[in-house]
Design a protein around this motif. Structure first.
Motif, PDB file in Angstrom:
ATOM      1  N   ASN A  80      36.573  38.614  45.901  1.00 42.06           N
ATOM      2  CA  ASN A  80      35.725  38.327  44.732  1.00 42.06           C
ATOM      3  C   ASN A  80      36.556  38.378  43.454  1.00 42.06           C
ATOM      4  O   ASN A  80      36.340  37.587  42.538  1.00 42.06           O
ATOM      5  N   ALA A  81      37.507  39.308  43.385  1.00 42.48           N
ATOM      6  CA  ALA A  81      38.350  39.442  42.193  1.00 42.48           C
ATOM      7  C   ALA A  81      39.165  38.173  41.963  1.00 42.48           C
ATOM      8  O   ALA A  81      39.229  37.651  40.851  1.00 42.48           O
ATOM      9  N   VAL A  82      39.768  37.662  43.036  1.00 35.80           N
ATOM     10  CA  VAL A  82      40.593  36.455  42.898  1.00 35.80           C
ATOM     11  C   VAL A  82      39.708  35.242  42.608  1.00 35.80           C
ATOM     12  O   VAL A  82      40.057  34.392  41.768  1.00 35.80           O
ATOM     13  N   ALA A  83      38.549  35.163  43.238  1.00 41.40           N
ATOM     14  CA  ALA A  83      37.633  34.040  42.977  1.00 41.40           C
ATOM     15  C   ALA A  83      37.214  34.054  41.507  1.00 41.40           C
ATOM     16  O   ALA A  83      37.133  33.002  40.857  1.00 41.40           O
ATOM     17  N   ALA A  84      36.967  35.242  40.957  1.00 40.38           N
ATOM     18  CA  ALA A  84      36.581  35.345  39.546  1.00 40.38           C
ATOM     19  C   ALA A  84      37.736  34.884  38.646  1.00 40.38           C
ATOM     20  O   ALA A  84      37.521  34.216  37.638  1.00 40.38           O
ATOM     21  N   LEU A  85      38.964  35.215  39.027  1.00 43.81           N
ATOM     22  CA  LEU A  85      40.142  34.796  38.257  1.00 43.81           C
ATOM     23  C   LEU A  85      40.292  33.270  38.274  1.00 43.81           C
ATOM     24  O   LEU A  85      40.545  32.640  37.245  1.00 43.81           O
ATOM     25  N   VAL A  86      40.139  32.706  39.465  1.00 45.03           N
ATOM     26  CA  VAL A  86      40.239  31.250  39.605  1.00 45.03           C
ATOM     27  C   VAL A  86      39.136  30.575  38.780  1.00 45.03           C
ATOM     28  O   VAL A  86      39.376  29.586  38.076  1.00 45.03           O
ATOM     29  N   GLY A  87      37.933  31.129  38.836  1.00 46.98           N
ATOM     30  CA  GLY A  87      36.813  30.582  38.064  1.00 46.98           C
ATOM     31  C   GLY A  87      37.073  30.690  36.574  1.00 46.98           C
ATOM     32  O   GLY A  87      36.840  29.744  35.817  1.00 46.98           O
ATOM     33  N   LEU A  88      37.600  31.821  36.138  1.00 47.26           N
ATOM     34  CA  LEU A  88      37.890  32.038  34.718  1.00 47.26           C
ATOM     35  C   LEU A  88      38.909  31.017  34.214  1.00 47.26           C
ATOM     36  O   LEU A  88      38.727  30.401  33.163  1.00 47.26           O
ATOM     37  N   GLU A  89      39.963  30.862  34.989  1.00 40.91           N
ATOM     38  CA  GLU A  89      41.015  29.915  34.600  1.00 40.91           C
ATOM     39  C   GLU A  89      40.456  28.500  34.516  1.00 40.91           C
ATOM     40  O   GLU A  89      40.726  27.768  33.564  1.00 40.91           O
ATOM     41  N   THR A  90      39.672  28.121  35.519  1.00 41.93           N
ATOM     42  CA  THR A  90      39.121  26.760  35.537  1.00 41.93           C
ATOM     43  C   THR A  90      38.213  26.543  34.324  1.00 41.93           C
ATOM     44  O   THR A  90      38.235  25.490  33.703  1.00 41.93           O
ATOM     45  N   GLU A  91      37.447  27.562  33.975  1.00 39.59           N
ATOM     46  CA  GLU A  91      36.521  27.458  32.841  1.00 39.59           C
ATOM     47  C   GLU A  91      37.268  27.385  31.511  1.00 39.59           C
ATOM     48  O   GLU A  91      36.896  26.625  30.625  1.00 39.59           O
ATOM     49  N   LEU A  92      38.325  28.181  31.364  1.00 36.60           N
ATOM     50  CA  LEU A  92      38.981  28.270  30.054  1.00 36.60           C
ATOM     51  C   LEU A  92      40.070  27.227  29.830  1.00 36.60           C
ATOM     52  O   LEU A  92      40.466  26.982  28.698  1.00 36.60           O
ATOM     53  N   GLN A  93      40.539  26.615  30.908  1.00 35.89           N
ATOM     54  CA  GLN A  93      41.662  25.677  30.777  1.00 35.89           C
ATOM     55  C   GLN A  93      41.385  24.555  29.760  1.00 35.89           C
ATOM     56  O   GLN A  93      42.244  24.286  28.917  1.00 35.89           O
ATOM     57  N   ARG A 145      34.553  29.591  46.235  1.00 37.16           N
ATOM     58  CA  ARG A 145      34.404  30.281  47.529  1.00 37.16           C
ATOM     59  C   ARG A 145      35.342  31.481  47.562  1.00 37.16           C
ATOM     60  O   ARG A 145      36.507  31.379  47.185  1.00 37.16           O
ATOM     61  N   SER A 146      34.814  32.594  48.044  1.00 37.17           N
ATOM     62  CA  SER A 146      35.551  33.848  48.060  1.00 37.17           C
ATOM     63  C   SER A 146      35.592  34.306  49.528  1.00 37.17           C
ATOM     64  O   SER A 146      34.647  34.879  50.044  1.00 37.17           O
ATOM     65  N   HIS A 147      36.711  33.957  50.193  1.00 29.47           N
ATOM     66  CA  HIS A 147      36.781  34.098  51.655  1.00 29.47           C
ATOM     67  C   HIS A 147      37.090  35.521  52.126  1.00 29.47           C
ATOM     68  O   HIS A 147      37.727  36.291  51.415  1.00 29.47           O
ATOM     69  N   ASP A 183      29.418  46.760  36.866  1.00 26.28           N
ATOM     70  CA  ASP A 183      30.157  47.214  35.682  1.00 26.28           C
ATOM     71  C   ASP A 183      31.658  47.220  35.982  1.00 26.28           C
ATOM     72  O   ASP A 183      32.101  46.573  36.930  1.00 26.28           O
ATOM     73  N   GLU A 184      32.395  48.008  35.182  1.00 29.48           N
ATOM     74  CA  GLU A 184      33.859  47.979  35.303  1.00 29.48           C
ATOM     75  C   GLU A 184      34.380  48.510  36.646  1.00 29.48           C
ATOM     76  O   GLU A 184      35.569  48.400  36.934  1.00 29.48           O
ATOM     77  N   ARG A 185      33.489  49.072  37.486  1.00 33.20           N
ATOM     78  CA  ARG A 185      33.927  49.476  38.831  1.00 33.20           C
ATOM     79  C   ARG A 185      34.119  48.255  39.743  1.00 33.20           C
ATOM     80  O   ARG A 185      34.751  48.338  40.791  1.00 33.20           O
ATOM     81  N   ASN A 186      33.510  47.142  39.356  1.00 34.73           N
ATOM     82  CA  ASN A 186      33.571  45.938  40.184  1.00 34.73           C
ATOM     83  C   ASN A 186      34.954  45.286  40.081  1.00 34.73           C
ATOM     84  O   ASN A 186      35.503  45.132  38.990  1.00 34.73           O
ATOM     85  N   THR A 187      35.510  44.879  41.231  1.00 36.04           N
ATOM     86  CA  THR A 187      36.866  44.303  41.251  1.00 36.04           C
ATOM     87  C   THR A 187      36.934  42.999  40.439  1.00 36.04           C
ATOM     88  O   THR A 187      37.953  42.734  39.798  1.00 36.04           O
ATOM     89  N   ALA A 188      35.866  42.203  40.469  1.00 41.25           N
ATOM     90  CA  ALA A 188      35.864  40.938  39.708  1.00 41.25           C
ATOM     91  C   ALA A 188      35.910  41.247  38.216  1.00 41.25           C
ATOM     92  O   ALA A 188      36.622  40.594  37.444  1.00 41.25           O
ATOM     93  N   TRP A 189      35.177  42.260  37.820  1.00 42.54           N
ATOM     94  CA  TRP A 189      35.185  42.703  36.413  1.00 42.54           C
ATOM     95  C   TRP A 189      36.601  43.121  36.015  1.00 42.54           C
ATOM     96  O   TRP A 189      37.140  42.710  34.991  1.00 42.54           O
ATOM     97  N   LYS A 190      37.212  43.989  36.858  1.00 44.75           N
ATOM     98  CA  LYS A 190      38.559  44.499  36.556  1.00 44.75           C
ATOM     99  C   LYS A 190      39.553  43.350  36.417  1.00 44.75           C
ATOM    100  O   LYS A 190      40.365  43.322  35.500  1.00 44.75           O
ATOM    101  N   MET A 191      39.458  42.416  37.357  1.00 45.58           N
ATOM    102  CA  MET A 191      40.406  41.294  37.369  1.00 45.58           C
ATOM    103  C   MET A 191      40.255  40.452  36.110  1.00 45.58           C
ATOM    104  O   MET A 191      41.250  40.107  35.456  1.00 45.58           O
TER     105      MET A 191
END
Ligand code: C5P
Length: 378
Positions: free
Chosen positions: A111-124, A6-8, A65-73
């Motif tokens: 969205n950027a932070v949600a993507a980071l949290v998702g990435l961490e959860t996936e890669l852990q 969830r991305s509040h 693309d790379e303009r997206n904050t989730a991408w950048k994060m």
């Protein structure tokens, strides 16, 4: 299994802006407050020789693309993680937009932070398995450890120095209002908005978010603010003093505003749907006293250009009526506005007024830090 996050949204409970700085930014003093309404960000990731990021969305206005904050994060985080993981990662992100795009609600930043949290959860799991890391021993963002910390109310009054700094620094590189979403709940924002300090939480409060059709450009709003500073002779020095005073006033109000034993939101902050949380009890927001003195400085430059937004604020406020808002304001530079209400009934009355005026709106509640982290993963 992909991870759904969830991305509040956030609102600003007041926003003081300083004169323009030499680095092109403006010093700020604000309280960010997260809301229940959210987008959903789905992340799928696995280690790969070469890093690749694929982005999709249900909303064509979202850049893919790379303009997206989730991408950048994610790309910054993978660079940072590279040394730990010894490899790149293949990442797919889907952003399901439910919040307005560019509305002053911080949706892109969340969205950027949600993507980071998702990435961490996936890669852990890969990191624990392949890098021989035991759970919690990571030097990179360990979401589970981090979220547990964030969810413990005793931490709410501590200062930013205690928070894991690495991911906050990464988030600050993506945008000034990204780090707040690594804290959640009520958050004091200073410097250019990226310096974040968790505040004691308010009880969930009914909130109506008005979403006008017109858009406001944040850089343009800042330029208009610069013009006003010149006209009024506001110097950087004088404005720093003002923001420092504001910062102290917020800290005092929040620390003194919630008496012992009245932290009803407990560890989760979750209440059954439909319960009338704010009334008949006196609202926590009123107890802090902040509604009598906070203001969003952007209103001074945005309202003269868009009088319809000032009109929506009046509609949300309904001053002098029994259903009047506790507070209503522009959020960030807009164009979203919000009203906070004592009861669900008062909030629904505000929705009816907005609907009569043809203004799109959403009913929600403020979301305390415990609930923010407890409910983040779907
Ligand atoms: O940090 P962020 O990418 O959100 O900033 C976008 C733009 O908004 C900046 O380039 C700057 O023009 C303006 N800004 C500012 N002062 C801030 C935050 C943003 O002038 N505190």
């Amino acid at each position: 299994m992909p991870t759904k996050v969830r991305s509040h949204a956030k609102i600003n409970l007041g926003l003081g802006i300083g004169a323009p700085r030499a680095d092109g930014f403006h010093s700020l003093c604000t309280v960010y407050q997260t809301l229940e309404i959210h987008d959903v960000v789905t992340v799928w990731a696995k280690p790969a020789d070469v890093t690749s990021i694929r982005l999709t969305s249900n909303d064509e206005r979202v850049p893919l693309d790379e303009r997206n904050t989730a991408w950048k994060m994610v790309s910054l985080a993978l660079e940072d993680l590279g040394s730990d993981l010894g490899t790149g990662a293949e990442v797919a992100i889907h952003i399901e937009k439910r919040l307005p795009v560019q509305g002053g609600l911080g949706a892109g930043s969340a969205n950027a932070v949600a993507a980071l949290v998702g990435l961490e959860t996936e890669l852990q799991p890969f990191r624990e398995e392949e890098c021989g890391l035991s759970e919690g021993s990571s030097s990179w963002l360990d979401f589970r450890q981090f979220s547990q910390k964030m969810g413990v109310p005793e931490h709410a009054g501590s200062n930013a120095g205690n928070w894991p700094g690495r991911q906050i620094d990464l988030a600050a590189q993506v945008g000034s209002d990204v780090p707040l979403f690594l804290v959640g709940g009520a958050v004091l924002g200073r410097d250019r908005g990226q310096a974040v300090f968790p505040l004691p939480d308010l009880d969930p409060t009914w909130c109506v978010v008005a979403v006008p059709d017109l858009g406001v450009s944040t850089p343009q709003a800042f330029r208009d603010w610069d013009g006003l500073c010149v006209r009024e002779g506001l110097t950087a020095e004088a404005s720093e003093d003002r923001l420092e005073q504001l910062s102290r006033a917020y800290a005092n109000a929040f620390s003194g505003g919630i008496p012992e034993g009245r932290q009803r939101s407990g560890s989760s902050g979750v209440f059954p749907n439909g319960e009338d949380l704010a009334g008949p009890l006196e609202s926590a927001l009123v107890r802090t006293g902040i509604t009598s003195w906070i203001q969003n400085d952007f209103e001074r430059v945005v309202f003269p250009q868009h009088p319809s937004l000032a009109e929506i604020k009046r509609t949300l406020a309904a001053s002098g009526t029994p259903e009047a808002a506790l507070y209503s304001s522009l959020s960030g530079s807009g164009s979203a506005l919000y009203g906070l209400y004592r009861t669900r009934g008062d909030a629904e009355a505000a929705q009816s007024r907005l609907e009569q005026a043809g203004v799109r709106n959403q009913l929600t509640r403020t979301l305390p830090r415990g609930a923010y982290w407890a409910e983040m993963l779907l």
